[in-house]
Structures are given as C-alpha cells and as structure tokens.
Scaffold this motif. Structure first.
Motif, PDB file in Angstrom:
ATOM      1  N   ILE A 102       0.837  -1.206   0.000  1.00 40.27           N
ATOM      2  CA  ILE A 102       0.000   0.000   0.000  1.00 40.27           C
ATOM      3  C   ILE A 102       0.870   1.253   0.000  1.00 40.27           C
ATOM      4  O   ILE A 102       0.523   2.255  -0.630  1.00 40.27           O
ATOM      5  CB  ILE A 102      -0.946   0.000   1.219  1.00 40.27           C
ATOM      6  N   ASP A 103       1.999   1.179   0.670  1.00 42.34           N
ATOM      7  CA  ASP A 103       2.873   2.357   0.836  1.00 42.34           C
ATOM      8  C   ASP A 103       4.318   1.966   0.523  1.00 42.34           C
ATOM      9  O   ASP A 103       5.167   1.917   1.416  1.00 42.34           O
ATOM     10  CB  ASP A 103       2.730   2.888   2.266  1.00 42.34           C
ATOM     11  N   PRO A 104       4.628   1.682  -0.748  1.00 46.45           N
ATOM     12  CA  PRO A 104       5.935   1.104  -1.088  1.00 46.45           C
ATOM     13  C   PRO A 104       7.130   2.004  -0.784  1.00 46.45           C
ATOM     14  O   PRO A 104       8.215   1.510  -0.501  1.00 46.45           O
ATOM     15  CB  PRO A 104       5.815   0.822  -2.588  1.00 46.45           C
ATOM     16  N   GLY A 105       6.966   3.302  -0.825  1.00 39.98           N
ATOM     17  CA  GLY A 105       8.082   4.203  -0.551  1.00 39.98           C
ATOM     18  C   GLY A 105       8.022   4.859   0.807  1.00 39.98           C
ATOM     19  O   GLY A 105       8.815   5.747   1.118  1.00 39.98           O
ATOM     20  N   TRP A 106       7.053   4.439   1.659  1.00 42.00           N
ATOM     21  CA  TRP A 106       6.852   4.993   2.996  1.00 42.00           C
ATOM     22  C   TRP A 106       6.477   6.478   2.967  1.00 42.00           C
ATOM     23  O   TRP A 106       6.673   7.193   3.937  1.00 42.00           O
ATOM     24  CB  TRP A 106       8.078   4.773   3.887  1.00 42.00           C
ATOM     25  N   GLU A 107       5.881   6.914   1.848  1.00 44.15           N
ATOM     26  CA  GLU A 107       5.419   8.303   1.793  1.00 44.15           C
ATOM     27  C   GLU A 107       4.298   8.533   2.802  1.00 44.15           C
ATOM     28  O   GLU A 107       4.305   9.524   3.551  1.00 44.15           O
ATOM     29  CB  GLU A 107       4.938   8.643   0.386  1.00 44.15           C
ATOM     30  N   GLY A 159      10.985   1.631  16.394  1.00 41.61           N
ATOM     31  CA  GLY A 159      12.207   0.857  16.244  1.00 41.61           C
ATOM     32  C   GLY A 159      12.274   0.140  14.908  1.00 41.61           C
ATOM     33  O   GLY A 159      11.357  -0.605  14.543  1.00 41.61           O
ATOM     34  N   ILE A 160      13.345   0.361  14.155  1.00 43.49           N
ATOM     35  CA  ILE A 160      13.431  -0.209  12.818  1.00 43.49           C
ATOM     36  C   ILE A 160      14.018  -1.616  12.864  1.00 43.49           C
ATOM     37  O   ILE A 160      14.909  -1.924  13.639  1.00 43.49           O
ATOM     38  CB  ILE A 160      14.244   0.686  11.863  1.00 43.49           C
ATOM     39  N   SER A 161      13.464  -2.470  12.015  1.00 48.64           N
ATOM     40  CA  SER A 161      13.923  -3.849  11.888  1.00 48.64           C
ATOM     41  C   SER A 161      13.609  -4.312  10.467  1.00 48.64           C
ATOM     42  O   SER A 161      12.441  -4.467  10.119  1.00 48.64           O
ATOM     43  CB  SER A 161      13.227  -4.757  12.903  1.00 48.64           C
ATOM     44  N   PRO A 162      14.627  -4.442   9.621  1.00 42.26           N
ATOM     45  CA  PRO A 162      16.056  -4.481   9.902  1.00 42.26           C
ATOM     46  C   PRO A 162      16.648  -3.100  10.195  1.00 42.26           C
ATOM     47  O   PRO A 162      16.003  -2.082   9.968  1.00 42.26           O
ATOM     48  CB  PRO A 162      16.638  -5.062   8.608  1.00 42.26           C
ATOM     49  N   ILE A 163      17.872  -3.130  10.731  1.00 45.98           N
ATOM     50  CA  ILE A 163      18.616  -1.897  10.990  1.00 45.98           C
ATOM     51  C   ILE A 163      19.153  -1.398   9.656  1.00 45.98           C
ATOM     52  O   ILE A 163      20.099  -1.959   9.096  1.00 45.98           O
ATOM     53  CB  ILE A 163      19.741  -2.142  12.013  1.00 45.98           C
ATOM     54  N   ASP A 164      18.529  -0.345   9.145  1.00 46.45           N
ATOM     55  CA  ASP A 164      18.773   0.089   7.773  1.00 46.45           C
ATOM     56  C   ASP A 164      18.932   1.611   7.720  1.00 46.45           C
ATOM     57  O   ASP A 164      17.939   2.334   7.847  1.00 46.45           O
ATOM     58  CB  ASP A 164      17.609  -0.369   6.887  1.00 46.45           C
ATOM     59  N   PRO A 165      20.150   2.120   7.538  1.00 46.60           N
ATOM     60  CA  PRO A 165      20.324   3.572   7.503  1.00 46.60           C
ATOM     61  C   PRO A 165      19.581   4.244   6.356  1.00 46.60           C
ATOM     62  O   PRO A 165      19.201   5.415   6.472  1.00 46.60           O
ATOM     63  CB  PRO A 165      21.844   3.746   7.363  1.00 46.60           C
ATOM     64  N   THR A 166      19.332   3.526   5.254  1.00 42.81           N
ATOM     65  CA  THR A 166      18.623   4.157   4.147  1.00 42.81           C
ATOM     66  C   THR A 166      17.176   4.483   4.511  1.00 42.81           C
ATOM     67  O   THR A 166      16.600   5.434   3.976  1.00 42.81           O
ATOM     68  CB  THR A 166      18.648   3.264   2.885  1.00 42.81           C
ATOM     69  N   PHE A 167      16.602   3.724   5.450  1.00 42.16           N
ATOM     70  CA  PHE A 167      15.244   4.043   5.897  1.00 42.16           C
ATOM     71  C   PHE A 167      15.242   5.370   6.651  1.00 42.16           C
ATOM     72  O   PHE A 167      14.329   6.194   6.483  1.00 42.16           O
ATOM     73  CB  PHE A 167      14.687   2.926   6.771  1.00 42.16           C
ATOM     74  N   GLN A 175      17.362   7.798   6.214  1.00 38.35           N
ATOM     75  CA  GLN A 175      17.548   8.836   5.199  1.00 38.35           C
ATOM     76  C   GLN A 175      16.242   9.129   4.470  1.00 38.35           C
ATOM     77  O   GLN A 175      15.936  10.292   4.173  1.00 38.35           O
ATOM     78  CB  GLN A 175      18.625   8.390   4.203  1.00 38.35           C
ATOM     79  N   ASN A 176      15.471   8.098   4.185  1.00 37.50           N
ATOM     80  CA  ASN A 176      14.169   8.273   3.556  1.00 37.50           C
ATOM     81  C   ASN A 176      13.273   9.147   4.421  1.00 37.50           C
ATOM     82  O   ASN A 176      12.627  10.089   3.940  1.00 37.50           O
ATOM     83  CB  ASN A 176      13.533   6.889   3.335  1.00 37.50           C
ATOM     84  N   MET A 177      13.238   8.838   5.723  1.00 35.76           N
ATOM     85  CA  MET A 177      12.403   9.624   6.635  1.00 35.76           C
ATOM     86  C   MET A 177      12.884  11.073   6.714  1.00 35.76           C
ATOM     87  O   MET A 177      12.078  12.013   6.812  1.00 35.76           O
ATOM     88  CB  MET A 177      12.405   8.985   8.022  1.00 35.76           C
ATOM     89  N   ALA A 178      14.191  11.277   6.658  1.00 33.29           N
ATOM     90  CA  ALA A 178      14.725  12.640   6.682  1.00 33.29           C
ATOM     91  C   ALA A 178      14.322  13.403   5.425  1.00 33.29           C
ATOM     92  O   ALA A 178      13.920  14.577   5.487  1.00 33.29           O
ATOM     93  CB  ALA A 178      16.245  12.594   6.824  1.00 33.29           C
ATOM     94  N   GLN A 179      14.396  12.746   4.262  1.00 32.59           N
ATOM     95  CA  GLN A 179      14.017  13.390   3.006  1.00 32.59           C
ATOM     96  C   GLN A 179      12.540  13.756   2.980  1.00 32.59           C
ATOM     97  O   GLN A 179      12.146  14.729   2.330  1.00 32.59           O
ATOM     98  CB  GLN A 179      14.358  12.461   1.843  1.00 32.59           C
ATOM     99  N   ARG A 180      11.735  12.999   3.709  1.00 32.40           N
ATOM    100  CA  ARG A 180      10.294  13.273   3.754  1.00 32.40           C
ATOM    101  C   ARG A 180       9.925  14.255   4.859  1.00 32.40           C
ATOM    102  O   ARG A 180       8.749  14.550   5.069  1.00 32.40           O
ATOM    103  CB  ARG A 180       9.515  11.966   3.908  1.00 32.40           C
TER     104      ARG A 180
END
Length: 302
Positions: A21-26, A52-60, A62-67
């Motif tokens: 439903i939300d593939p890019g976490w927008e 808490g993120i799982s897996p531990i993923d820095p790109t996630f 970064q995605n949240m920061a960009q949004r």
C-alpha cells in the motif's frame, strides 16, 4: 507516567507496515510528521521516538529525513535479533548502531533486543550476557525483549505465521519467564544487568499477566520499560478502563509507550499493518494518550 512516546513499531518490516500500500513509505512519513507534531503540542517535554526499525537500515532513516519526518522526531530506535532472525552476528551490534550514527545525530535507542529459547535455554543466557557487554554504555536505552514468553494460544504478530517455519515459532520463546510464569536460567543473569538494561513487554488487552509482571520487574531491579497502547484496542469496549489500569500499574517505571496498530475499519486495507485512511486520526490518538497520561505542566506566571 510516560518517559517517551514511540510512533509505530518496526515500520520497515512488512509484519507491521504494508509495503504494497505504501511502497516508498510516503504515507508513513506523513503520518509520523502529523503524530510528532500532535505529541509535541500535547506535551513538548516528551521525547518522540521513531518506531524501532527492523532491519537496521540507515537508508530508511535517510528516507524519513528526506520526507521531513525526522524534523518531528527526537530519538531513533533500532531492533536486533542476531541469534534468531537477522543475517549478522551478535558481535556486530556496535557496528550496527554506528551505521545509524552515520545518517543521524539523534540519540539511538535499542528498543528491542532478545534471544529465543526455541533451541536451548543456554543460548539465551549466552546471548543476554554478550548483549549486555556490547550495548551497555553504547546505547542510552536497551529494552530486552521480553519478560514473558508469548502464550501459544495468542499467536505472533507476523505476516505469514506458521508458513515461516521455525522463524515463526521462535516468537513464542523470547521471555525470561516461561508461559506458565516459571523463570528460565537467564533471569538471574538479567538481574545483574538491571537497571542499566530495561525491558520491552507488550501487554494484550485485559492481559492477565500485568500485575505479576510489575512484581517481577521490581524484583529484578528494572527501572524502565517499553510497552504499547494500541490504537486498534482503543475501539474495544471499556478500552480506556484497561489503558488506565495498565498505566497505573506501570507508574513506578519510566515508560516508553508505543502507539501503533491500525484499527481494521480505519485502515486503507482492513489490517493492523495498513496506513490509516485519515492519518490525522492516528495523530489525535497519540495526542489524546499523552494528554491523559503525561499532561504538560501548566506554566506558572512570574
């Protein structure tokens, strides 16, 4: 009663947020912004923690920061289970936290870490002690998951359940206490690491274990805890009575409360992992719980 407010749980794990439903976490990023602002308006002193993120993923992150979501977040949290589900070794814990430090200057909490006794209870003893060695002093909050084994009759919150094979059944053996309340060997070792190490314990609606859990936590020297208040449960009969009982029982601890689980009738899809139809409704649920259990102190005129 509330030390911090966590917005959702494992948003980058499809067991808790639907990526179809939300593939890019927008939608998720927008919801975090709304909830973060609502919590701050209700009480500016409450730290807002990204689920808490799982897996531990820095790109996630970064995605949240960009949004723009990270603008409404004070703390980042990570989850790790290297002896059960992750594809990395337990000794890599410090490196995993450092990966997140490369993309954010916010404090990093370990809001879930645990070892299943599915294979052998001795493995949990080793994993607990090694985790304490690696993380105490590295992360300001370490929530061991969990105090109790998950009752077999309840079912674990995953997407594919029994089809996951042994990965699914590991969920039921994460506790320091067995389902019947009897202690495992690891509980004595945990007591040596408290209060530097806290607990994560989810309480189900009208959970019969609540008061025994409080007694055990005090006996073990626990001072801080992570638990949840379910948006979906808020629509059950007498939900506020249950929330009141739960939060009153936990009043002697520093509690990080996780707000999550979409009510079926309020999701884009009828499932707890779905983005809400109206994200403002989730934000208002978060704010209402803060107003109820951690109201801002009125300023006193000079």
């Amino acid at each position: 009663m509330i030390e911090a407010a966590m917005i959702w749980n494992e948003p980058n794990n499809k067991s808790h947020w639907d990526p179809e439903i939300d593939p890019g976490w927008e939608k998720f990023g927008h919801m975090v912004k709304l909830a973060g602002r609502a919590i701050k308006e209700a009480n500016p002193a409450i730290p807002r923690v990204l689920g808490g993120i799982s897996p531990i993923d820095p790109t996630f992150i970064q995605n949240m920061a960009q949004r723009g979501a990270m603008d409404e977040i004070d703390v980042v949290a990570v989850h790790g289970f290297p002896l059960d589900w992750n594809l990395w070794k337990i000794d890599e814990w410090p490196a995993k936290i450092d990966e997140i430090r490369t993309v954010t200057d916010k404090p990093i909490w370990v809001s879930e870490v645990g070892i299943s006794t599915f294979g052998a209870e001795e493995v949990q003893v080793f994993g607990l002690n090694r985790t304490a060695e690696l993380l105490i002093g590295k992360a300001p909050r370490i929530h061991w998951y969990s105090l109790y084994d998950l009752p077999q009759a309840w079912g674990a919150t995953t997407r594919h359940r029994e089809a996951e094979g042994s990965s699914y059944y590991r969920h039921f053996y994460m506790g320091l206490l067995r389902e019947d309340g009897s202690p495992k060997p690891s509980i004595e070792h945990f007591a040596k690491h408290a209060p530097a190490m806290g607990l994560c314990q989810w309480f189900h609606y009208e959970d019969h274990r609540l008061y025994d859990a409080v007694a055990w936590m005090k006996r073990l020297g626990v001072t801080y805890l992570r638990t949840g208040l379910s948006w979906a449960d808020s629509f059950r009969p007498n939900a506020l009575d249950w929330f009141d009982r739960q939060m009153e029982a936990l009043a002697d601890f520093d509690v990080t409360v996780t707000f999550c689980f979409t009510p079926e009738h309020r999701g884009i899809a009828p499932h707890h992992t779905s983005p809400p139809q109206v994200p403002e409704e989730f934000a208002e649920f978060c704010a209402s719980m803060i107003r109820r259990y951690a109201p801002a102190k009125a300023s006193v005129a000079a």
